[in-house]
Design an enzyme around this catalytic site. Structure first.
Site, PDB file in Angstrom:
ATOM      1  N   ASN A 142      -9.925  -0.539  -2.793  1.00  0.00           N
ATOM      2  CA  ASN A 142      -8.526  -0.327  -2.405  1.00  0.00           C
ATOM      3  C   ASN A 142      -7.651  -0.898  -3.524  1.00  0.00           C
ATOM      4  O   ASN A 142      -7.651  -2.104  -3.761  1.00  0.00           O
ATOM      5  CB  ASN A 142      -8.300  -1.053  -1.071  1.00  0.00           C
ATOM      6  CG  ASN A 142      -6.871  -0.978  -0.580  1.00  0.00           C
ATOM      7  OD1 ASN A 142      -5.949  -0.689  -1.343  1.00  0.00           O
ATOM      8  ND2 ASN A 142      -6.675  -1.266   0.691  1.00  0.00           N
ATOM      9  N   HIS A 169      -3.841   7.033   1.138  1.00  0.00           N
ATOM     10  CA  HIS A 169      -4.034   5.727   0.494  1.00  0.00           C
ATOM     11  C   HIS A 169      -5.454   5.273   0.811  1.00  0.00           C
ATOM     12  O   HIS A 169      -5.906   5.369   1.960  1.00  0.00           O
ATOM     13  CB  HIS A 169      -3.009   4.736   1.037  1.00  0.00           C
ATOM     14  CG  HIS A 169      -3.410   3.310   0.838  1.00  0.00           C
ATOM     15  ND1 HIS A 169      -3.735   2.813  -0.398  1.00  0.00           N
ATOM     16  CD2 HIS A 169      -3.570   2.283   1.712  1.00  0.00           C
ATOM     17  CE1 HIS A 169      -4.077   1.532  -0.268  1.00  0.00           C
ATOM     18  NE2 HIS A 169      -3.993   1.195   0.996  1.00  0.00           N
ATOM     19  N   CYS A 184       0.818  -1.232   0.000  1.00  0.00           N
ATOM     20  CA  CYS A 184       0.000   0.000   0.000  1.00  0.00           C
ATOM     21  C   CYS A 184       0.843   1.268   0.000  1.00  0.00           C
ATOM     22  O   CYS A 184       0.423   2.300  -0.522  1.00  0.00           O
ATOM     23  CB  CYS A 184      -0.925   0.014   1.203  1.00  0.00           C
ATOM     24  SG  CYS A 184      -1.955  -1.446   1.256  1.00  0.00           S
TER      25      CYS A 184
HETATM   26  O1  UT7 Z   1      -4.660  -1.320   2.329  1.00  0.00           O
HETATM   27  C1  UT7 Z   1      -4.180  -2.401   3.052  1.00  0.00           C
HETATM   28  C2  UT7 Z   1      -4.354  -2.194   4.470  1.00  0.00           C
HETATM   29  N1  UT7 Z   1      -5.589  -2.796   4.892  1.00  0.00           N
HETATM   30  C3  UT7 Z   1      -6.393  -2.128   5.674  1.00  0.00           C
HETATM   31  O2  UT7 Z   1      -6.142  -1.003   5.996  1.00  0.00           O
HETATM   32  C4  UT7 Z   1      -7.601  -2.841   6.199  1.00  0.00           C
HETATM   33  C5  UT7 Z   1      -7.919  -2.386   7.599  1.00  0.00           C
HETATM   34  N2  UT7 Z   1      -9.041  -3.129   8.156  1.00  0.00           N
HETATM   35  C6  UT7 Z   1     -10.283  -2.962   7.709  1.00  0.00           C
HETATM   36  O3  UT7 Z   1     -10.524  -2.194   6.803  1.00  0.00           O
HETATM   37  C7  UT7 Z   1     -11.403  -3.724   8.406  1.00  0.00           C
HETATM   38  O4  UT7 Z   1     -10.853  -4.429   9.487  1.00  0.00           O
HETATM   39  C8  UT7 Z   1     -12.141  -4.706   7.452  1.00  0.00           C
HETATM   40  C9  UT7 Z   1     -12.996  -3.936   6.489  1.00  0.00           C
HETATM   41  C10 UT7 Z   1     -11.176  -5.591   6.724  1.00  0.00           C
HETATM   42  C11 UT7 Z   1     -13.040  -5.632   8.262  1.00  0.00           C
HETATM   43  O5  UT7 Z   1     -13.976  -4.855   9.006  1.00  0.00           O
HETATM   44  P1  UT7 Z   1     -14.165  -5.105  10.547  1.00  0.00           P
HETATM   45  O6  UT7 Z   1     -15.212  -4.199  11.008  1.00  0.00           O
HETATM   46  O7  UT7 Z   1     -12.822  -4.981  11.226  1.00  0.00           O
HETATM   47  O8  UT7 Z   1     -14.690  -6.577  10.591  1.00  0.00           O
HETATM   48  P2  UT7 Z   1     -14.074  -7.888  11.288  1.00  0.00           P
HETATM   49  O9  UT7 Z   1     -12.929  -8.401  10.506  1.00  0.00           O
HETATM   50  O10 UT7 Z   1     -13.877  -7.620  12.746  1.00  0.00           O
HETATM   51  O11 UT7 Z   1     -15.263  -8.900  11.140  1.00  0.00           O
HETATM   52  C12 UT7 Z   1     -16.536  -8.664  11.739  1.00  0.00           C
HETATM   53  C13 UT7 Z   1     -17.533  -9.694  11.264  1.00  0.00           C
HETATM   54  C14 UT7 Z   1     -17.031 -11.130  11.356  1.00  0.00           C
HETATM   55  O12 UT7 Z   1     -18.126 -11.941  11.673  1.00  0.00           O
HETATM   56  P3  UT7 Z   1     -18.380 -12.420  13.201  1.00  0.00           P
HETATM   57  O13 UT7 Z   1     -17.148 -13.167  13.587  1.00  0.00           O
HETATM   58  O14 UT7 Z   1     -18.561 -11.160  13.993  1.00  0.00           O
HETATM   59  O15 UT7 Z   1     -19.614 -13.224  13.085  1.00  0.00           O
HETATM   60  C15 UT7 Z   1     -16.591 -11.436   9.944  1.00  0.00           C
HETATM   61  O16 UT7 Z   1     -16.665 -12.814   9.642  1.00  0.00           O
HETATM   62  O17 UT7 Z   1     -17.804  -9.461   9.869  1.00  0.00           O
HETATM   63  C16 UT7 Z   1     -17.609 -10.678   9.151  1.00  0.00           C
HETATM   64  N3  UT7 Z   1     -17.155 -10.335   7.797  1.00  0.00           N
HETATM   65  C17 UT7 Z   1     -18.002 -10.104   6.789  1.00  0.00           C
HETATM   66  N4  UT7 Z   1     -19.342 -10.146   6.709  1.00  0.00           N
HETATM   67  C18 UT7 Z   1     -19.903  -9.861   5.513  1.00  0.00           C
HETATM   68  C19 UT7 Z   1     -15.884 -10.166   7.363  1.00  0.00           C
HETATM   69  N5  UT7 Z   1     -15.895  -9.824   6.073  1.00  0.00           N
HETATM   70  C20 UT7 Z   1     -17.196  -9.794   5.683  1.00  0.00           C
HETATM   71  C21 UT7 Z   1     -17.843  -9.500   4.470  1.00  0.00           C
HETATM   72  N6  UT7 Z   1     -19.185  -9.554   4.437  1.00  0.00           N
HETATM   73  N7  UT7 Z   1     -17.149  -9.176   3.350  1.00  0.00           N
END
Ligand code: UT7
Length: 353
Positions: free
Chosen positions: A310, A280, A114
């Site tokens: 992204n 970014h 990134c």
């Molecule tokens: O550019 C590279 C650098 N990367 C980043 O900067 C990414 C930084 N992180 C993020 O943007 C966020 O952490 C994400 C968008 C990747 C994820 O969002 P989050 O609010 O942190 O979600 P999470 O990973 O804590 O997951 C929450 C829930 C989980 O379900 P349970 O365990 O609570 O039942 C996941 O399984 O959301 C679920 N989940 C989804 N649900 C529907 C994860 N991905 C998805 C999805 N659709 N695509």
């Protein structure tokens, strides 16, 4: 000593628009979840066979070169940032050199994910300042759609990423405007490998589980010649990016403001001096957090993740190009580019347009 200025800028995104609902046929997700957590509405996916990371880089470069008022023959160095190269090796820089029929100039690939474009810009800036090169092409391009896990297992990663490319031509300048120096004022690069595995694609690689707490495919059992990229890795879906999203998020919202303030502080500048911050495009929520923390107005931050997702190394040059095309950046404006991602690596560049 000369400084470097952006003499030309270009971007290219594939025609194929994929909205959040289009992803429902591959995985269990929802438009609501994606928009709420990331701000993304749609992204572009490259044509599977006709477009590659390099060809998209070429399209963006053609525009940047034309806008700089030069030809591909005038370019004397290429720096290409990507994490999704056409080949594991050689890099995309040489493929672009061939495709654009450039002279036998140097071509360097940067693998800083990134923050790759800002790192590449910083390297180019040093070559310009020393007088070694006069026309450097800096490219960021990604074809993520070819290498993600589109099953529900990979949804936390795959919904975020999109394809596209951006490019700039850097040239030396000694110009000032109203007594203020134009061009890149400084760049600021950082890394912390402590959490390298938090956002990583382990395979193909030579790690043989060395760094991993949770071993992947069993390397003891692997045949010689299978070690680098084995059948077991494919069977166990260990050939995709791996990300602990919340951990990346937490670190990003600390390091983004830090590296932006480092750039401003270096020159005794305030956030109110900034015409535009180009972060970014990792996640709209991260950009909003940074904006709030630095008390920036909406018109001081350019976001386009809603449309393009992204695009990793391409996100900063695409956003910069779009902002410039929309007339948000004029001669003499102070612009800050900032990025954070896998490594972790993070970086900023502060420039007066
Ligand atoms: O550019 C590279 C650098 N990367 C980043 O900067 C990414 C930084 N992180 C993020 O943007 C966020 O952490 C994400 C968008 C990747 C994820 O969002 P989050 O609010 O942190 O979600 P999470 O990973 O804590 O997951 C929450 C829930 C989980 O379900 P349970 O365990 O609570 O039942 C996941 O399984 O959301 C679920 N989940 C989804 N649900 C529907 C994860 N991905 C998805 C999805 N659709 N695509």
């Amino acid at each position: 000593m000369p400084r470097s200025k952006v003499a030309g800028i270009g971007m290219y995104v594939p025609k194929n628009v994929v909205n959040n609902n289009d992803l429902l046929k591959y995985m269990d997700t929802s438009d609501e979840w994606i928009q709420e957590r990331t701000g993304i509405r749609e992204r572009r996916y490259a044509h599977r066979t006709e477009e590659t990371t390099t060809t998209m880089g070429v399209e963006a470069s053609k525009i940047a070169i034309e806008r700089a008022g030069i030809t591909a023959q005038d370019i004397d160095f290429i720096i290409f940032a990507t994490l999704s190269p056409d080949y594991y090796f050689p890099g995309c820089g040489v493929l672009l050199q061939r495709a654009m029929k450039m002279k036998e100039i140097g071509a360097l690939d940067v693998r800083n994910q990134c923050s790759g474009f800002v790192y590449a810009l910083s390297v180019a800036d040093q070559f310009i300042k020393t007088g070694m090169y006069k026309n450097i092409l800096v490219v960021g391009s990604e074809k993520h759609s070819f290498g993600l896990d589109f099953s529900t297992r990979g949804r936390n990663v795959s919904v975020i990423f999109g394809d596209g490319a951006g490019a700039v031509v850097l040239q030396p300048t000694e110009q000032s405007r109203d007594g203020k120096e134009q061009g890149i004022l400084s760049t600021h690069l950082h890394s912390d490998g402590e959490s390298a595995e938090i956002l990583a694609m382990y395979n193909p690689g030579t790690h043989a589980n060395h760094w991993l707490e949770q071993p992947l495919a069993d390397f003891e059992e692997a045949e010689i010649g299978e070690m680098f990229f084995s059948h077991a890795m494919i069977d166990k879906a260990q050939v995709f990016p791996n990300m602990d999203g919340p951990a990346v998020f937490k670190k990003a919202i600390v390091k983004f403001p830090e590296v932006i303030m480092e750039a401003l502080d270096t020159h005794g500048l305030q956030t109110s001096d900034l015409k535009l911050l180009i972060p970014h495009q990792a996640n709209l929520r991260i950009s909003q957090f940074v904006q709030q923390k630095l008390k920036l107005r909406d018109d001081q931050v350019h976001n386009n993740i809603q449309k393009f997702g992204n695009t990793t190394a391409a996100s900063v040059p695409i956003a910069l190009c779009e902002a410039w095309e929309e007339g948000k950046i004029k001669d003499g404006d102070l612009v800050c580019l900032a990025a954070f991602g896998s490594g972790f690596t993070w970086a900023s560049a502060i420039l007066r347009w």
